[in-house]
Design a protein around this motif. Structure first.
Motif, mmCIF file in Angstrom:
data_model
loop_
_atom_site.group_PDB
_atom_site.id
_atom_site.type_symbol
_atom_site.label_atom_id
_atom_site.label_comp_id
_atom_site.label_asym_id
_atom_site.label_seq_id
_atom_site.Cartn_x
_atom_site.Cartn_y
_atom_site.Cartn_z
ATOM 1 N N PHE A 135 -1.543 -7.803 1.030
ATOM 2 C CA PHE A 135 -1.765 -8.196 -0.357
ATOM 3 C C PHE A 135 -3.082 -8.962 -0.405
ATOM 4 C CE2 PHE A 135 2.749 -7.659 -1.774
ATOM 5 C CZ PHE A 135 2.459 -6.958 -2.936
ATOM 6 N N LEU A 136 -4.012 -8.501 -1.235
ATOM 7 C CA LEU A 136 -5.297 -9.173 -1.364
ATOM 8 C C LEU A 136 -5.273 -10.252 -2.442
ATOM 9 C CD1 LEU A 136 -7.598 -6.033 -1.095
ATOM 10 C CD2 LEU A 136 -6.762 -7.526 0.721
ATOM 11 N N LYS A 137 -4.188 -10.299 -3.209
ATOM 12 C CA LYS A 137 -4.014 -11.310 -4.240
ATOM 13 C C LYS A 137 -2.655 -11.972 -4.070
ATOM 14 C CE LYS A 137 -7.839 -10.360 -6.511
ATOM 15 N NZ LYS A 137 -8.929 -11.343 -6.729
ATOM 16 N N LYS A 138 -2.539 -13.204 -4.575
ATOM 17 C CA LYS A 138 -1.257 -13.915 -4.522
ATOM 18 C C LYS A 138 -0.823 -14.283 -5.933
ATOM 19 C CE LYS A 138 -3.404 -18.428 -3.585
ATOM 20 N NZ LYS A 138 -4.794 -17.966 -3.604
ATOM 21 N N THR A 148 -8.833 -4.158 -6.614
ATOM 22 C CA THR A 148 -7.852 -3.870 -5.566
ATOM 23 C C THR A 148 -6.912 -5.047 -5.357
ATOM 24 O OG1 THR A 148 -9.388 -2.386 -4.442
ATOM 25 C CG2 THR A 148 -7.537 -3.208 -3.153
ATOM 26 N N ILE A 149 -5.616 -4.761 -5.425
ATOM 27 C CA ILE A 149 -4.595 -5.801 -5.274
ATOM 28 C C ILE A 149 -3.968 -5.768 -3.881
ATOM 29 C CG2 ILE A 149 -2.302 -6.509 -6.072
ATOM 30 C CD1 ILE A 149 -3.069 -5.642 -8.836
ATOM 31 N N ALA A 150 -3.752 -4.567 -3.369
ATOM 32 C CA ALA A 150 -3.057 -4.436 -2.090
ATOM 33 C C ALA A 150 -3.556 -3.207 -1.356
ATOM 34 C CB ALA A 150 -1.544 -4.340 -2.308
ATOM 35 N N GLU A 151 -3.264 -3.157 -0.065
ATOM 36 C CA GLU A 151 -3.582 -1.995 0.763
ATOM 37 C C GLU A 151 -2.296 -1.441 1.365
ATOM 38 O OE1 GLU A 151 -6.384 -3.290 3.653
ATOM 39 O OE2 GLU A 151 -8.082 -3.306 2.258
ATOM 40 N N ILE A 152 -2.173 -0.128 1.325
ATOM 41 C CA ILE A 152 -0.998 0.550 1.872
ATOM 42 C C ILE A 152 -1.453 1.484 2.978
ATOM 43 C CG2 ILE A 152 0.844 2.214 1.362
ATOM 44 C CD1 ILE A 152 0.953 1.052 -1.441
ATOM 45 N N GLU A 153 -0.779 1.420 4.095
ATOM 46 C CA GLU A 153 -1.115 2.262 5.245
ATOM 47 C C GLU A 153 -0.079 3.366 5.371
ATOM 48 O OE1 GLU A 153 -0.492 1.203 9.621
ATOM 49 O OE2 GLU A 153 -2.570 0.635 9.250
ATOM 50 N N THR A 154 -0.538 4.615 5.341
ATOM 51 C CA THR A 154 0.357 5.747 5.565
ATOM 52 C C THR A 154 0.141 6.255 6.978
ATOM 53 O OG1 THR A 154 -1.133 7.555 4.924
ATOM 54 C CG2 THR A 154 -0.048 6.337 3.145
ATOM 55 N N ASP A 155 0.831 7.342 7.310
ATOM 56 C CA ASP A 155 0.662 7.878 8.651
ATOM 57 C C ASP A 155 -0.661 8.613 8.819
ATOM 58 O OD1 ASP A 155 1.169 10.002 7.059
ATOM 59 O OD2 ASP A 155 2.891 10.756 8.166
ATOM 60 N N LYS A 156 -1.466 8.678 7.741
ATOM 61 C CA LYS A 156 -2.731 9.400 7.846
ATOM 62 C C LYS A 156 -3.927 8.570 7.400
ATOM 63 C CE LYS A 156 -0.625 13.958 7.341
ATOM 64 N NZ LYS A 156 -0.548 15.209 6.568
ATOM 65 N N VAL A 157 -3.804 7.874 6.282
ATOM 66 C CA VAL A 157 -4.938 7.117 5.762
ATOM 67 C C VAL A 157 -4.476 5.790 5.184
ATOM 68 C CG1 VAL A 157 -6.325 9.154 5.177
ATOM 69 C CG2 VAL A 157 -4.726 8.238 3.510
ATOM 70 N N ALA A 165 -4.292 -3.357 -15.107
ATOM 71 C CA ALA A 165 -4.698 -4.071 -16.322
ATOM 72 C C ALA A 165 -5.287 -5.434 -15.953
ATOM 73 C CB ALA A 165 -3.500 -4.261 -17.254
ATOM 74 N N ASP A 166 -5.992 -6.050 -16.894
ATOM 75 C CA ASP A 166 -6.443 -7.429 -16.731
ATOM 76 C C ASP A 166 -5.238 -8.360 -16.857
ATOM 77 O OD1 ASP A 166 -8.942 -6.349 -16.670
ATOM 78 O OD2 ASP A 166 -9.538 -7.022 -18.666
ATOM 79 N N GLY A 167 -5.273 -9.476 -16.151
ATOM 80 C CA GLY A 167 -4.178 -10.436 -16.279
ATOM 81 C C GLY A 167 -4.052 -11.331 -15.069
ATOM 82 N N VAL A 168 -2.824 -11.792 -14.836
ATOM 83 C CA VAL A 168 -2.522 -12.718 -13.747
ATOM 84 C C VAL A 168 -1.359 -12.162 -12.940
ATOM 85 C CG1 VAL A 168 -1.664 -15.032 -13.194
ATOM 86 C CG2 VAL A 168 -3.363 -14.730 -15.010
ATOM 87 N N ILE A 169 -1.443 -12.269 -11.618
ATOM 88 C CA ILE A 169 -0.335 -11.825 -10.775
ATOM 89 C C ILE A 169 0.868 -12.717 -11.058
ATOM 90 C CG2 ILE A 169 0.494 -11.478 -8.427
ATOM 91 C CD1 ILE A 169 -1.637 -9.534 -9.117
ATOM 92 N N ALA A 170 1.904 -12.140 -11.660
ATOM 93 C CA ALA A 170 3.093 -12.913 -12.016
ATOM 94 C C ALA A 170 4.156 -12.861 -10.933
ATOM 95 C CB ALA A 170 3.681 -12.394 -13.335
ATOM 96 N N GLU A 171 4.196 -11.777 -10.185
ATOM 97 C CA GLU A 171 5.266 -11.621 -9.202
ATOM 98 C C GLU A 171 4.861 -10.608 -8.144
ATOM 99 O OE1 GLU A 171 9.974 -10.204 -9.046
ATOM 100 O OE2 GLU A 171 8.803 -10.024 -10.901
#
Length: 511
Positions: A135-138, A148-157, A165-171
């Motif tokens: 998670f690049l944001k809290k 970019t908020i988060a990074e997901i790793e798959t079995d390939k890339v 949207a614009d705003g604040v990370i609520a959860e």
């Protein structure tokens, strides 16, 4: 009222399992909003809203098995959105179903701000899940749309998840290290800067359920059913990490592979034992999903194919002289250096045209011959080995191939490759020579039937016209699937590659 039906899912696919509804009955939807995910034994499919309106009815429930054309739900266009809104404002209304209730409590918690779900994007054909790596944001951080908020790793890339949207990370709904599927919610964003109220939203969303066995009443998807049937295992014994404890395709593959490992006396010692304690000078690091997939696919290649390797050597002097003679003018015209790989790609394409079995694959009891030449080029990265594909190599010039490979190599090292960059290769070339390898036996990249191993160039004494001379020689290795490629064909292929490389002018002139 518009019906939402199960779309055509591909050749030979007749049914699917309703994986997850991303909208609830009464929700306002926009045209092309993803409403529901369907899982087949091959791919995950997203079904979108056909028009703007309100999701008035959900007919097929999560976990139901549905056929092509079956009714999933209905969207009511026009002025029905106003009727659905009061239902959301009344707190007691969702009490009939605890799941929608949890989602709708998030809106009041945002102090009037609109709550937007951050969902996992589609990961590409045949990719059903990934791991939330970072998670690049809290909670409480402000974000802009497409940031970019988060990074997901798959079995390939590796995939980046942008803010919708614009705003604040609520959860933060998911945690780093969790397995996630396309369309699943990993976070929520509150519009209007209501980040301070985010903690009140957290209790409304229960923590993700721990993995449990599919025997606890969770439905079995077609992919899990197919894998368990082929492996002869009971699908109810497969621990599920998906929604409501359902077993995913990855769960089934892991379970079957582990069972196969335990059945083998040679691997049971290393794979089935409990984790051991580590010493003061040791470090335990969890394998990345990419590394786990590399290990699994390489082992599958050894277990499923009748793999054999044949060798030859090639005098690289002619190509080295050609490069030395024309390198400066080549760079001046094309803006890139003339390397060895373009010659090897050309030589392999010519040989594949003469020996089509090496460019084919086995599909059950059939052989699929491919009249196109998409050459995979193995590239080593910090995260592991990836094999991006040079499409339509037979239509490219040497300069075109060099530029294509340079671009793929850069994107591989930067982590910018897409699923499409690595799918559909018909043959693979692996260059261990850049690391100093003298000789090796490369492993097939399923479902391909051939892989060529290049090695380092070394000055060696050889006999030429009755005289012993020192020549720049390279060992070549062709690993092939003996089920489809006979020894004569494999040797012929390698000889044709050798001949083309030792006389590149004839190869380029096609004489």
């Amino acid at each position: 009222m518009t019906d939402i039906s199960v779309p055509t899912l591909g050749e030979s696919v007749t049914e699917a399992t309703v994986g997850q509804w991303l909208k609830s009955a009464g929700d306002t939807v926009k045209r092309d909003d993803v409403l529901v995910e369907l899982e087949t034994d091959k791919v995950s499919v997203e079904v979108s809203a056909p028009e703007d309106g309100v999701l008035s009815e959900i007919v097929a429930k999560e976990g139901d098995t549905v056929e092509i054309g079956a009714l999933l739900g209905r969207v009511n266009a026009g002025g029905s959105a106003g009727k659905a809104a009061p239902a959301k404002a009344e707190a007691p209304a969702p009490a009939k179903d605890s799941k929608p209730a949890a989602k709708e409590e998030a809106a009041p918690a945002a102090s009037g701000g609109k709550m937007t779900d951050v969902v996992v994007p589609a990961m590409g054909e045949s990719v059903a899940e990934g791991t939330l790596s970072t998670f690049l944001k809290k909670v409480g951080d402000s974000v802009k749309k497409d940031e970019t908020i988060a990074e997901i790793e798959t079995d390939k890339v590796a995939l980046e998840v942008p803010s919708p949207a614009d705003g604040v990370i609520a959860e933060l709904v998911a945690s780093e290290g969790d397995g996630v599927t396309p369309g699943s919610v990993i976070a929520r964003i509150s519009a209007g800067g209501a980040g301070a109220s985010a903690p009140s939203a957290s209790p409304a969303s229960p923590p993700p359920p721990a993995a449990k066995a599919a025997a606890e009443g969770a439905p079995v998807s077609p992919s899990v059913r197919r894998i368990s049937t082929e492996a002869g295992v009971d699908p109810s014994n497969i621990p599920g990490s998906g929604r409501d404890g359902r077993a995913t395709k990855a769960d089934a593959l892991d379970y079957v592979n582990n069972a196969a490992s335990k059945a083998s006396s040679s691997t049971a010692v290393t794979e089935s034992r409990a984790p051991r304690d580590i010493g003061p000078r040791e470090e335990r690091v969890r394998m990345t999903r990419l590394r786990q997939t590399i290990a699994r696919r390489l082992k599958e290649a050894q277990d499923s194919a009748a793999m054999l390797t044949t060798f030859n050597d090639v005098d690289m002097g002619a190509i080295m002289d050609l490069r030395k003679k024309h390198q400066d003018s080549f760079v001046a015209k094309h803006g890139i250096k003339l390397g060895f790989m373009s010659f090897f790609v050309k030589a392999c394409v010519n040989a594949l045209k003469e020996v089509p079995a090496v460019n084919a694959e086995i599909d059950g009891t059939d052989i699929i011959y491919k009249n196109y030449y998409d050459i995979g080029v193995a590239v080593g990265t910090d995260k592991g080995l990836v094999v991006p594909v040079v499409r339509d190599s037979d239509d490219l010039s040497l300069a075109g191939i060099e530029k294509y490979i340079a671009d793929l190599g850069k994107r591989a090292r930067d982590g910018d490759l897409t699923i499409g960059d690595m799918q559909g290769g018909t043959f693979t070339i692996s260059n261990g020579g850049i690391y100093g390898s003298l000789m090796s036996t490369p492993i097939l990249n399923p479902p391909q039937s051939g892989v060529l191993g290049m090695h380092r160039i070394e000055n060696r004494p050889v006999a030429v016209n009755g005289q012993v001379v020192i020549r720049p020689m390279m060992y070549l290795a062709l690993s092939y699937d003996h089920r489809i490629v006979d020894g004569k064909e494999a040797v012929t292929f390698l000889v044709r590659v050798k001949e083309a490389l030792e006389d590149p002018e004839r190869m380029l002139l096609e004489v």
